[in-house]
Design a protein around this motif. Structure first.
Motif, mmCIF file in Angstrom:
data_model
loop_
_atom_site.group_PDB
_atom_site.id
_atom_site.type_symbol
_atom_site.label_atom_id
_atom_site.label_comp_id
_atom_site.label_asym_id
_atom_site.label_seq_id
_atom_site.Cartn_x
_atom_site.Cartn_y
_atom_site.Cartn_z
ATOM 1 N N ALA A 34 0.838 -1.201 0.000
ATOM 2 C CA ALA A 34 0.000 0.000 0.000
ATOM 3 C C ALA A 34 0.871 1.249 0.000
ATOM 4 N N LEU A 139 -11.624 4.851 0.891
ATOM 5 C CA LEU A 139 -12.030 4.555 2.267
ATOM 6 C C LEU A 139 -13.129 5.518 2.711
ATOM 7 N N SER A 163 -5.227 -4.672 23.114
ATOM 8 C CA SER A 163 -6.519 -5.307 22.882
ATOM 9 C C SER A 163 -6.876 -6.261 24.002
ATOM 10 N N VAL B 135 2.702 -5.996 16.767
ATOM 11 C CA VAL B 135 1.752 -5.040 16.185
ATOM 12 C C VAL B 135 0.393 -5.211 16.850
ATOM 13 N N ALA B 136 0.018 -6.465 17.036
ATOM 14 C CA ALA B 136 -1.296 -6.744 17.616
ATOM 15 C C ALA B 136 -1.399 -6.210 19.037
ATOM 16 N N LEU B 139 -2.558 -2.688 18.836
ATOM 17 C CA LEU B 139 -3.903 -2.502 18.305
ATOM 18 C C LEU B 139 -4.828 -3.593 18.824
ATOM 19 N N ALA B 140 -6.076 -3.250 18.971
ATOM 20 C CA ALA B 140 -7.068 -4.278 19.227
ATOM 21 C C ALA B 140 -7.217 -5.114 17.955
ATOM 22 N N GLU B 141 -7.567 -6.377 18.121
ATOM 23 C CA GLU B 141 -7.598 -7.276 16.959
ATOM 24 C C GLU B 141 -8.528 -6.787 15.846
ATOM 25 N N GLU B 143 -9.205 -3.863 15.133
ATOM 26 C CA GLU B 143 -8.528 -2.702 14.594
ATOM 27 C C GLU B 143 -7.407 -3.131 13.643
ATOM 28 N N ARG B 144 -6.697 -4.186 14.043
ATOM 29 C CA ARG B 144 -5.617 -4.693 13.206
ATOM 30 C C ARG B 144 -6.189 -5.211 11.883
ATOM 31 N N LEU B 147 -7.175 -2.357 9.772
ATOM 32 C CA LEU B 147 -5.981 -1.747 9.184
ATOM 33 C C LEU B 147 -5.582 -2.474 7.910
ATOM 34 N N ILE B 148 -5.482 -3.797 7.989
ATOM 35 C CA ILE B 148 -5.085 -4.574 6.817
ATOM 36 C C ILE B 148 -6.100 -4.397 5.688
ATOM 37 N N ALA B 150 -8.022 -1.833 5.174
ATOM 38 C CA ALA B 150 -7.901 -0.479 4.627
ATOM 39 C C ALA B 150 -6.686 -0.380 3.711
ATOM 40 N N LEU B 151 -5.581 -0.979 4.132
ATOM 41 C CA LEU B 151 -4.369 -0.947 3.316
ATOM 42 C C LEU B 151 -4.599 -1.647 1.982
ATOM 43 N N LEU B 152 -5.331 -2.738 2.050
ATOM 44 C CA LEU B 152 -5.625 -3.496 0.836
ATOM 45 C C LEU B 152 -6.456 -2.665 -0.123
ATOM 46 N N ARG B 153 -7.377 -1.894 0.430
ATOM 47 C CA ARG B 153 -8.234 -1.103 -0.445
ATOM 48 C C ARG B 153 -7.504 0.091 -1.026
ATOM 49 N N ILE B 154 -6.523 0.584 -0.282
ATOM 50 C CA ILE B 154 -5.704 1.660 -0.831
ATOM 51 C C ILE B 154 -4.880 1.129 -1.998
#
Lengths: 165, 165
Positions: A34, A139, A163, B135-136, B139-141, B143-144, B147-148, B150-154
């Motif tokens: 990304a 997004l 979490s 990383v986890a 972040l709450a799961e 949320e993690r 995140l992935i 969102a990154l994929l959609r970007i």
DNA sequence: AAACTTAGTTATACCTTATAACCATTATGG
DNA sequence: CCATAATGGTTATAAGGTATAACTAAGTTT
């Protein structure tokens, strides 16, 4: 598993669309991809202005914090001091900022934007904002903000934000 | 604005903590910084195994898709063919994969993992998973996972997934 | 005043990515 | 069927980003 038949080389390329399935569960891999997309787009947006991501960042911080020293700028941008030198050279050569003598310390420079620097900075921020709008189209806005918040927490892990672990 | 007094160089360093406030609204800047942190940690986790992020990624895809050709691997990893050559050289020299002749095409190689390659791949995935767990912890799961996603959609903007715009 | 530290710089090295050009082989199409 | 084009892998090369050591000049400490 990614495909059904044993040998990937024999299968049509379509069967490779999920060939990186294992990697996709890792945020690092997906973020790398990304980020590469974003960085390319961003640099393309800045190139007509003679800026790159790094020089743009430096310019913005100087405009927002006139008079700061190079070592301070390096720390703000989280880059090493030696790597900033060429960036400052570049911005100075372009007439966007200048290295003024620091009144307190004859070793240091006070970095200040020129009028041109301020003007180009405004233009560049608009260009980058347009890029950001392209991200925003992929997004929903709350999702975009959650993304930035999550990235920030990865960068600076704070206690108590965890979490279920 | 970032600080109150006019000249940043005169202020204590504490007043520079938000000196990049303008940049923080842009996902590209924040992602760059987060990615840098992740990449460093990831490479440190892989270094004891003789792997880097890129060679690890290549190894995993070869293990998951034995027999695929270099050009296919390059496409899966979204890197240029020439840049893959040295990575394959490295993995081959380390005895983790081998370039077998492709039965269909005498120009092409069928990439296959060795037994050692398969074994090291498993070890490496565990190491990377431990990194991912760090990383986890930030972040709450959900949320993690967001995140992935969102990154994929970007990376791959799909129509119809947009927000209010 | 000597020793240490800091600001900026130079030099250097490594990794990643991108492009053009090449050879061998395969595919296309008159 | 042969000339042409396209493809798989390679080489060479260039540019950008990041990291470290070492240097100078100036400031700080003791």
């Amino acid at each position: 598993m990614p495909g059904s038949s044993p040998r990937a080389g024999d299968r049509p390329d379509d069967s490779l669309i999920a060939a990186d399935r294992t990697l996709r569960q890792f945020s690092g891999y997906t973020m790398k991809r990304a980020f590469h997309v974003i960085q390319s787009d961003l640099n393309a947006a800045l190139a007509p202005l003679g800026l790159r991501m790094l020089s743009f960042s430096a310019l913005v911080v100087v405009v927002d914090n006139p008079g700061l020293r190079q070592s301070q700028l390096a720390e703000v941008l989280a880059i090493e001091r030696p790597n900033l030198v060429l960036v400052i050279d570049e911005l100075e050569r372009a007439g966007l900022i200048c290295r003024n003598p620091s009144p307190d310390d004859r070793r240091a420079y006070a970095l200040d934007p020129t009028e041109e620097g301020r003007a180009l900075c405004g233009t560049a921020i608009h260009a980058v904002q347009e890029h950001e709008d392209r991200v925003a189209r992929a997004l929903a806005e709350p999702e975009r903000q959650a993304l930035i918040a999550a990235l920030l927490r990865i960068e600076t892990p704070e206690e108590g934000e965890t979490s279920d672990g």
